[in-house]
Each structure stands twice: as structure tokens, then as C-alpha cells.
Scaffold this motif. Structure first.
Motif, PDB file in Angstrom:
ATOM      1  N   MET A 225       0.833  -1.182   0.000  1.00  0.00           N
ATOM      2  CA  MET A 225       0.000   0.000   0.000  1.00  0.00           C
ATOM      3  C   MET A 225       0.881   1.250   0.000  1.00  0.00           C
ATOM      4  SD  MET A 225      -2.667   1.158   2.931  1.00  0.00           S
ATOM      5  CE  MET A 225      -1.869   2.381   3.936  1.00  0.00           C
ATOM      6  N   ARG A 226       0.707   2.081  -0.991  1.00  0.00           N
ATOM      7  CA  ARG A 226       1.455   3.339  -1.066  1.00  0.00           C
ATOM      8  C   ARG A 226       0.819   4.353  -0.135  1.00  0.00           C
ATOM      9  NH1 ARG A 226       5.683   4.137  -4.154  1.00  0.00           N
ATOM     10  NH2 ARG A 226       5.341   6.356  -4.089  1.00  0.00           N
ATOM     11  N   VAL A 227       1.676   5.118   0.508  1.00  0.00           N
ATOM     12  CA  VAL A 227       1.221   6.161   1.422  1.00  0.00           C
ATOM     13  C   VAL A 227       1.682   7.491   0.862  1.00  0.00           C
ATOM     14  CG1 VAL A 227       1.434   7.114   3.739  1.00  0.00           C
ATOM     15  CG2 VAL A 227       1.295   4.654   3.427  1.00  0.00           C
ATOM     16  N   ARG A 228       0.739   8.365   0.631  1.00  0.00           N
ATOM     17  CA  ARG A 228       1.088   9.701   0.160  1.00  0.00           C
ATOM     18  C   ARG A 228       1.369  10.590   1.351  1.00  0.00           C
ATOM     19  NH1 ARG A 228      -2.914  10.794  -4.867  1.00  0.00           N
ATOM     20  NH2 ARG A 228      -1.211  10.644  -6.333  1.00  0.00           N
ATOM     21  N   ARG A 229       2.308  11.497   1.163  1.00  0.00           N
ATOM     22  CA  ARG A 229       2.599  12.490   2.192  1.00  0.00           C
ATOM     23  C   ARG A 229       1.328  13.306   2.429  1.00  0.00           C
ATOM     24  NH1 ARG A 229       6.831  14.620   4.638  1.00  0.00           N
ATOM     25  NH2 ARG A 229       8.322  13.425   3.440  1.00  0.00           N
ATOM     26  N   LEU A 230       1.043  13.580   3.687  1.00  0.00           N
ATOM     27  CA  LEU A 230      -0.133  14.370   4.034  1.00  0.00           C
ATOM     28  C   LEU A 230       0.032  15.801   3.544  1.00  0.00           C
ATOM     29  CD1 LEU A 230      -0.593  13.176   7.733  1.00  0.00           C
ATOM     30  CD2 LEU A 230      -1.998  12.515   5.768  1.00  0.00           C
ATOM     31  N   GLY A 231      -1.074  16.400   3.114  1.00  0.00           N
ATOM     32  CA  GLY A 231      -1.068  17.806   2.753  1.00  0.00           C
ATOM     33  C   GLY A 231      -0.885  18.668   4.002  1.00  0.00           C
ATOM     34  N   GLU A 232      -0.692  19.960   3.811  1.00  0.00           N
ATOM     35  CA  GLU A 232      -0.400  20.855   4.929  1.00  0.00           C
ATOM     36  C   GLU A 232      -1.489  20.832   6.004  1.00  0.00           C
ATOM     37  OE1 GLU A 232       0.294  25.596   5.809  1.00  0.00           O
ATOM     38  OE2 GLU A 232       0.567  24.860   3.770  1.00  0.00           O
TER      39      GLU A 232
ATOM     40  N   ILE B 147     -12.059  13.828   4.730  1.00  0.00           N
ATOM     41  CA  ILE B 147     -11.150  13.219   3.747  1.00  0.00           C
ATOM     42  C   ILE B 147     -10.195  12.258   4.466  1.00  0.00           C
ATOM     43  CG2 ILE B 147      -9.197  13.711   2.209  1.00  0.00           C
ATOM     44  CD1 ILE B 147     -10.764  16.318   1.423  1.00  0.00           C
ATOM     45  N   LEU B 148      -9.636  12.689   5.600  1.00  0.00           N
ATOM     46  CA  LEU B 148      -8.738  11.817   6.372  1.00  0.00           C
ATOM     47  C   LEU B 148      -9.469  10.581   6.877  1.00  0.00           C
ATOM     48  CD1 LEU B 148      -6.773  14.575   8.306  1.00  0.00           C
ATOM     49  CD2 LEU B 148      -5.783  12.922   6.699  1.00  0.00           C
ATOM     50  N   TYR B 149     -10.729  10.726   7.209  1.00  0.00           N
ATOM     51  CA  TYR B 149     -11.553   9.575   7.608  1.00  0.00           C
ATOM     52  C   TYR B 149     -11.702   8.609   6.421  1.00  0.00           C
ATOM     53  CZ  TYR B 149     -15.852   6.946   8.375  1.00  0.00           C
ATOM     54  OH  TYR B 149     -16.782   5.944   8.464  1.00  0.00           O
ATOM     55  N   ARG B 150     -12.035   9.145   5.256  1.00  0.00           N
ATOM     56  CA  ARG B 150     -12.216   8.291   4.075  1.00  0.00           C
ATOM     57  C   ARG B 150     -10.908   7.640   3.627  1.00  0.00           C
ATOM     58  NH1 ARG B 150     -13.950  11.605   0.030  1.00  0.00           N
ATOM     59  NH2 ARG B 150     -14.294  13.445   1.264  1.00  0.00           N
TER      60      ARG B 150
END
Length: 131
Positions: free
Chosen positions: A1-8, A50-53
Motif C-alpha cells: 500500500m502506497r502512502v502519500r505524504r499528508l497535505g499541509e 477526507i482523512l476519515y475516508r
């Protein structure tokens, strides 16, 4: 599973939830962020959803408000980013070597300790030998 860096703003929200180590409402998060900069309640509500989804936050209804809580720890997030970065390399050994070369002595010691904790049967020392 790829993890994207969180936005600001995602990172600001997660920082608070990780630091507080308890469920938090959007109102609490907005009020805390607004101490340093202004952000709209609806913006934080949207990003928390969005973080929940994305699976970073769980939520539970408390009255009319959602209470959000971290699903994964900050350390799990960091480890996943590191794993993804390593996976992007065609030569994992060389990438690890370059990474370790840039580490402080304290971080090298912490890495060695982590390796021993994860693999207790591994001999001590950076090359697997004795110290």
C-alpha cells in the motif's frame, strides 16, 4: 500500500490528534489551529472527512458533532513513508547506504537498537559482528 505524504492542513489536523491521543471534535481542532493562523470550520470539517475516508481517522458521533481519532500512529505514518521511498529505488541497498551515511550518530544508535528489537536473534553491531 502506497502512502502519500499528508497535505499541509491534513498534517496539522493529524499532528493535533496524535498529540492529544484522544478523540477530538472539529471545533477543538479549528480553535487550536486558529491560534496560529485562520482557517474556516468547514475547511477543517472537509479535510477531517477526507482523512476519515483515507483511513487515517476514525469517527464516532457525539451529539451533533463527529469525534475524530487517529487510526494509525505518527510512527506508522513515518515508517510507511520511508518504506515507500525505499521502494521507489531500483537499488535498495545503495539507497539504504546513502540514507545511513547521512544519519547522526544518535540516529545510527537508535536504528541499531530498533534492528535488535525487531530481530532479537541478530548479532549486535552494524555488520552483524560483536562490538
Amino acid at each position: 500500500m502506497r502512502v502519500r505524504r499528508l497535505g499541509e492542513l491534513e498534517a496539522e489536523i493529524m499532528d493535533r490528534v496524535w498529540q492529544w491521543e484522544r478523540p477530538a471534535s472539529v471545533r477543538e481542532i479549528v480553535d487550536d489551529i486558529n491560534r496560529g493562523r485562520k482557517v474556516a470550520y468547514t475547511t477543517v470539517m472537509t479535510v477531517a472527512d477526507i482523512l476519515y475516508r483515507k483511513g487515517w481517522l476514525s469517527r464516532e458521533k457525539s451529539g451533533r458533532a463527529w469525534m475524530y481519532e487517529a487510526v494509525r500512529s505518527r510512527e506508522e505514518y513515518t515508517a510507511a513513508l520511508m518504506q515507500d521511498a525505499l521502494g521507489d529505488s531500483q537499488d535498495r541497498r545503495a539507497a539504504l547506504l546513502r540514507f545511513v551515511e547521512r544519519m547522526s550518530h544518535e540516529d545510527v544508535a537508535a536504528l541499531d537498537e530498533a534492528l535488535r528489537a525487531a530481530h532479537p536473534d541478530r548479532p549486535a553491531g552494524p555488520t552483524g559482528g560483536t562490538r
